[in-house]
Structures are given as C-alpha cells and as structure tokens.
Write a protein that holds these residues in place. Sequence first.
Motif, PDB file in Angstrom:
ATOM      1  N   MET A   1       0.860  -1.172   0.000  1.00 22.17           N
ATOM      2  CA  MET A   1       0.000   0.000   0.000  1.00 22.17           C
ATOM      3  C   MET A   1       0.903   1.231   0.000  1.00 22.17           C
ATOM      4  O   MET A   1       1.916   1.269   0.697  1.00 22.17           O
ATOM      5  N   PRO A   2       0.587   2.227  -0.791  1.00 19.54           N
ATOM      6  CA  PRO A   2       1.417   3.427  -0.783  1.00 19.54           C
ATOM      7  C   PRO A   2       1.201   4.237   0.498  1.00 19.54           C
ATOM      8  O   PRO A   2       0.168   4.125   1.166  1.00 19.54           O
ATOM      9  N   LYS A   3       2.184   5.033   0.830  1.00 20.39           N
ATOM     10  CA  LYS A   3       2.012   5.958   1.941  1.00 20.39           C
ATOM     11  C   LYS A   3       1.086   7.083   1.520  1.00 20.39           C
ATOM     12  O   LYS A   3       0.719   7.206   0.342  1.00 20.39           O
ATOM     13  N   SER A   4       0.750   7.918   2.484  1.00 17.29           N
ATOM     14  CA  SER A   4      -0.184   9.002   2.177  1.00 17.29           C
ATOM     15  C   SER A   4       0.388   9.966   1.132  1.00 17.29           C
ATOM     16  O   SER A   4      -0.355  10.634   0.412  1.00 17.29           O
ATOM     17  N   ASN A   5       1.722  10.021   1.038  1.00 15.81           N
ATOM     18  CA  ASN A   5       2.339  10.913   0.046  1.00 15.81           C
ATOM     19  C   ASN A   5       2.596  10.205  -1.277  1.00 15.81           C
ATOM     20  O   ASN A   5       3.266  10.748  -2.159  1.00 15.81           O
ATOM     21  N   GLY A   6       2.089   8.943  -1.388  1.00 16.98           N
ATOM     22  CA  GLY A   6       2.231   8.232  -2.655  1.00 16.98           C
ATOM     23  C   GLY A   6       3.540   7.484  -2.794  1.00 16.98           C
ATOM     24  O   GLY A   6       3.818   6.869  -3.829  1.00 16.98           O
ATOM     25  N   GLU A   7       4.356   7.487  -1.739  1.00 21.67           N
ATOM     26  CA  GLU A   7       5.648   6.802  -1.807  1.00 21.67           C
ATOM     27  C   GLU A   7       5.479   5.313  -1.521  1.00 21.67           C
ATOM     28  O   GLU A   7       4.666   4.919  -0.681  1.00 21.67           O
ATOM     29  N   VAL A   8       6.277   4.493  -2.198  1.00 17.03           N
ATOM     30  CA  VAL A   8       6.272   3.037  -1.969  1.00 17.03           C
ATOM     31  C   VAL A   8       7.710   2.553  -1.911  1.00 17.03           C
ATOM     32  O   VAL A   8       8.552   2.965  -2.726  1.00 17.03           O
ATOM     33  N   MET A   9       7.973   1.712  -0.955  1.00 14.36           N
ATOM     34  CA  MET A   9       9.270   1.060  -0.901  1.00 14.36           C
ATOM     35  C   MET A   9       9.060  -0.307  -0.266  1.00 14.36           C
ATOM     36  O   MET A   9       8.629  -0.421   0.870  1.00 14.36           O
ATOM     37  N   MET A  10       9.314  -1.359  -1.025  1.00 10.55           N
ATOM     38  CA  MET A  10       9.163  -2.699  -0.472  1.00 10.55           C
ATOM     39  C   MET A  10      10.330  -3.558  -0.920  1.00 10.55           C
ATOM     40  O   MET A  10      10.947  -3.316  -1.971  1.00 10.55           O
ATOM     41  N   GLN A  11      10.638  -4.533  -0.114  1.00 13.27           N
ATOM     42  CA  GLN A  11      11.764  -5.419  -0.412  1.00 13.27           C
ATOM     43  C   GLN A  11      11.323  -6.875  -0.323  1.00 13.27           C
ATOM     44  O   GLN A  11      10.412  -7.224   0.441  1.00 13.27           O
ATOM     45  N   ALA A  12      11.953  -7.698  -1.108  1.00 17.07           N
ATOM     46  CA  ALA A  12      11.646  -9.130  -1.100  1.00 17.07           C
ATOM     47  C   ALA A  12      12.892  -9.896  -1.480  1.00 17.07           C
ATOM     48  O   ALA A  12      13.839  -9.334  -2.055  1.00 17.07           O
ATOM     49  N   THR A  13      12.907 -11.148  -1.083  1.00 24.17           N
ATOM     50  CA  THR A  13      14.038 -12.019  -1.430  1.00 24.17           C
ATOM     51  C   THR A  13      13.490 -13.215  -2.212  1.00 24.17           C
ATOM     52  O   THR A  13      12.590 -13.919  -1.727  1.00 24.17           O
ATOM     53  N   TYR A  14      13.993 -13.380  -3.353  1.00 24.29           N
ATOM     54  CA  TYR A  14      13.510 -14.494  -4.180  1.00 24.29           C
ATOM     55  C   TYR A  14      14.598 -14.870  -5.181  1.00 24.29           C
ATOM     56  O   TYR A  14      15.126 -14.009  -5.895  1.00 24.29           O
ATOM     57  N   ALA A  15      14.947 -16.119  -5.213  1.00 23.44           N
ATOM     58  CA  ALA A  15      16.005 -16.586  -6.124  1.00 23.44           C
ATOM     59  C   ALA A  15      15.414 -16.827  -7.515  1.00 23.44           C
ATOM     60  O   ALA A  15      14.417 -17.535  -7.659  1.00 23.44           O
ATOM     61  N   LEU A  16      16.050 -16.215  -8.471  1.00 25.10           N
ATOM     62  CA  LEU A  16      15.547 -16.340  -9.845  1.00 25.10           C
ATOM     63  C   LEU A  16      16.730 -16.312 -10.808  1.00 25.10           C
ATOM     64  O   LEU A  16      17.670 -15.528 -10.627  1.00 25.10           O
ATOM     65  N   ALA A  17      16.669 -17.206 -11.752  1.00 22.60           N
ATOM     66  CA  ALA A  17      17.758 -17.262 -12.749  1.00 22.60           C
ATOM     67  C   ALA A  17      17.831 -15.955 -13.519  1.00 22.60           C
ATOM     68  O   ALA A  17      16.810 -15.310 -13.785  1.00 22.60           O
ATOM     69  N   LYS A  18      19.076 -15.531 -13.857  1.00 20.76           N
ATOM     70  CA  LYS A  18      19.286 -14.218 -14.441  1.00 20.76           C
ATOM     71  C   LYS A  18      18.475 -14.031 -15.728  1.00 20.76           C
ATOM     72  O   LYS A  18      17.894 -12.968 -15.975  1.00 20.76           O
ATOM     73  N   ASP A  19      18.410 -15.031 -16.523  1.00 13.63           N
ATOM     74  CA  ASP A  19      17.779 -14.859 -17.825  1.00 13.63           C
ATOM     75  C   ASP A  19      16.288 -15.189 -17.820  1.00 13.63           C
ATOM     76  O   ASP A  19      15.628 -15.102 -18.865  1.00 13.63           O
ATOM     77  N   SER A  20      15.763 -15.569 -16.663  1.00 15.06           N
ATOM     78  CA  SER A  20      14.372 -16.028 -16.665  1.00 15.06           C
ATOM     79  C   SER A  20      13.381 -14.881 -16.484  1.00 15.06           C
ATOM     80  O   SER A  20      12.199 -15.028 -16.737  1.00 15.06           O
TER      81      SER A  20
END
Lengths: 85, 293
Positions: free
Chosen positions: B246-265
């Motif tokens: 969900m964005p903040k009241s000023n419209g800013e978004v910052m989220m992080q995640a960890t997920y392994a994915l092949a470079k070319d996929s």
Amino acid sequence: MQQTAPSDPGLDAEASERRRIVTSALAELPAEQRETLELGYYGGLSQSEIAERTGQPLGTVKTRMRLAMQKLRSQLQILRSEGGA
Amino acid sequence: MSDGMTHEVASEALEALALDALDASEREGVIAHVAGCAECQRELAVLESTVSEIALAATPLPMVPERRDRIRARLLARAGADRAMAERAFADVRAESSPSARPSGVVPLRQSPRRMNASAWMAMAAGLVAIVGMGGFLMMSRERDAMRASLQAVQAERGARVAAMDSLRTTLEEKDRMIANLTGAQVAVMTLASQSPTSPTGRMFWDQAHDAWTFVAHQVPMPKSGRTYQLWLVTPTAKINAGTFMPKSNGEVMMQATYALAKDSLAAVAVTDEPMGGSPQPTTAPMMVASAR
C-alpha cells in the motif's frame, strides 16, 4: 500572710531529741560513707551521679551507701534504746 | 524490665532504693522484685523509716534551682515508680477480686477505670517506642522506595537507550543492505512505466548476487477500498507473486523481497490492482510494468 501552727512544747522537745539522735548517728559514720549518704539524700544524686561526682567506682559508691544505711539504722536503734525514744 | 532480678541482688539495693539513689534501670528491676517479695517489702519499710529520720538532722539550706530541679525530677520519677510498684503489689488482690474468682454475694471494691496499671504504662511506652521506631522504619522505607524507583528509572532509561541503539543499528544495517541492493555490481534496474493519468513512476532494483528485490515507486494513488497493489515477477512460464503493498499518504512506496531467480528467466516486472490480501494470479491489467529485456 503566712500562718504558723501554734507551738507545742512537748512536741518541740521530742523533735529536738530525735534530731540529736540522728545527728549523732550520722556523726558516727566514716566520712566517705556520710558523704555518699548526703550526696544521695540531700543532693538528690543517683549512685552513678555520685560516682561521677566523686570520681569513685560505682561499686564503691554502692558499698559505701549500703554500709552507711546499715550503720545509721543500727545507730538509731542503739541511740533510741539508750535514750528511751 | 528486670523481673528476673535475684533476691540477693535486689536486697543489696534496698538501701539505695530507700534513699531514691538508684539509677532508673536498676530501680525498676528492684521495684519489680520487691513487689513480689514480702521479705524485701518489710526490709524496705524499715529502711524508708530510717531515711525519713535523716531529715531531722538536716540543716536548712537555700534551694538552688539546679538542686531543686534535680530533686523534683527524682521525686516525680519516684512517684511514678511507687505507683507502679503498688499496682503490682495489688495485682493479685485484683485478680482475686475478679468476678470469676469472687464468691457470689461479695461486692467488689470499685476500681478507678481511669487508672492504668504498670503493664498498661509499659505497653503505652512500648507503643511509643514502636511508633518512633515505625516512623524511622517508614522514613527508611520511603528512602529505599525512592532509591528503588530511581534505580528502576535509570534501568528503564538505560534499557530504552539500548533499545534505541539496537533499533538504530538495525536501521543502519538495513540501509547498508539497501544501498548494497541498489548500487551493487550485479544490480539490475528496471523502470516501470504507467498508463495511469496520475503517472506513477517506479523502479525495481534486482540484486542478483543476493536474490534481493527492492521496489521503489512515487505518486502511487491509494487503491480503492478493499483493494491493494500486488507486485509480480513475470517469467516466460509464470507470474510470481512478489507481495502486496500500500502506498504511503504521500504516494511513496518502498518494499523489499528475497527471491532466487535465474538471471535470464525474468521477462518483466508488473504491478496490478488486486483484492485485499492479494491474488494467486493477476486479475487486472498492470498499472505499472517494466520489461526486463
């Protein structure tokens, strides 16, 4: 104005005799015993206070006071018996 | 109180008692003994008679204030002690006069209800001592409580500082990690374009060395009630759920995640509008999308 009871010659003579007997009895006491007795009776000092005042050990004061009273008691009995008091 | 004073010790002090020359503590013990010793009572009566004779030999002396006060104090003390002794001496008589011990038909002597016996005086004195002692105890208790409160305050402040330091350390580590995720040598950056009139913009930073994903967006409007945004990692074979936000009241978004994915996929990164809680698969057209190739 202070009032005084009327004098009774008979009572005055008896009181005078008793005073003489007690004074004589006190005079018979050794000086240190008489001093201890007088400090306790007339001075109103306790035995500890007498010891402090005279510089004598408390035990000595107790002994002197006891001996003084015993001798005074005996002297009074003797003097009374002699004088018929 | 020396109720346990032996007869020998007490009898040796009778002369001094008759002269009222005993120290207070010793006097009390002797009086207590005499109260229950008929022999000492007889001896004391004779000695007091002897003492009374001494007055006859007295030469009148001027009464100096010091001597007057001393004698007055001693007389007062003696009067109190004598009263206590008398009370003790008649204690047994009172007990015998009690209703339980009194034969029927015997009228008891009236006792003054205002007079306190020796035990009552001692109890009152003990009470006063206890009150004074209690005052000291309360004062000490208050000081102890105040010190304890101060200690707790210091400990709480120290705990708060430690917690703040831990929080700052964690934040710093997160920032360091984020900087690494955004600026590392193996970070791929994708810019998400939008077709919305409000023109939100976003970037996806993929730290391939750490399988870390950082999504940053600006001017993102609040979704409608009951709705949320969902981030997708799009591969040729699947649309992988990368989480909702969900964005903040000023419209800013910052989220992080960890997920392994092949470079070319990775084919693309997309954001869709989904029901609250997210969807297994996108249910709306992407509001923001970036191609990875």
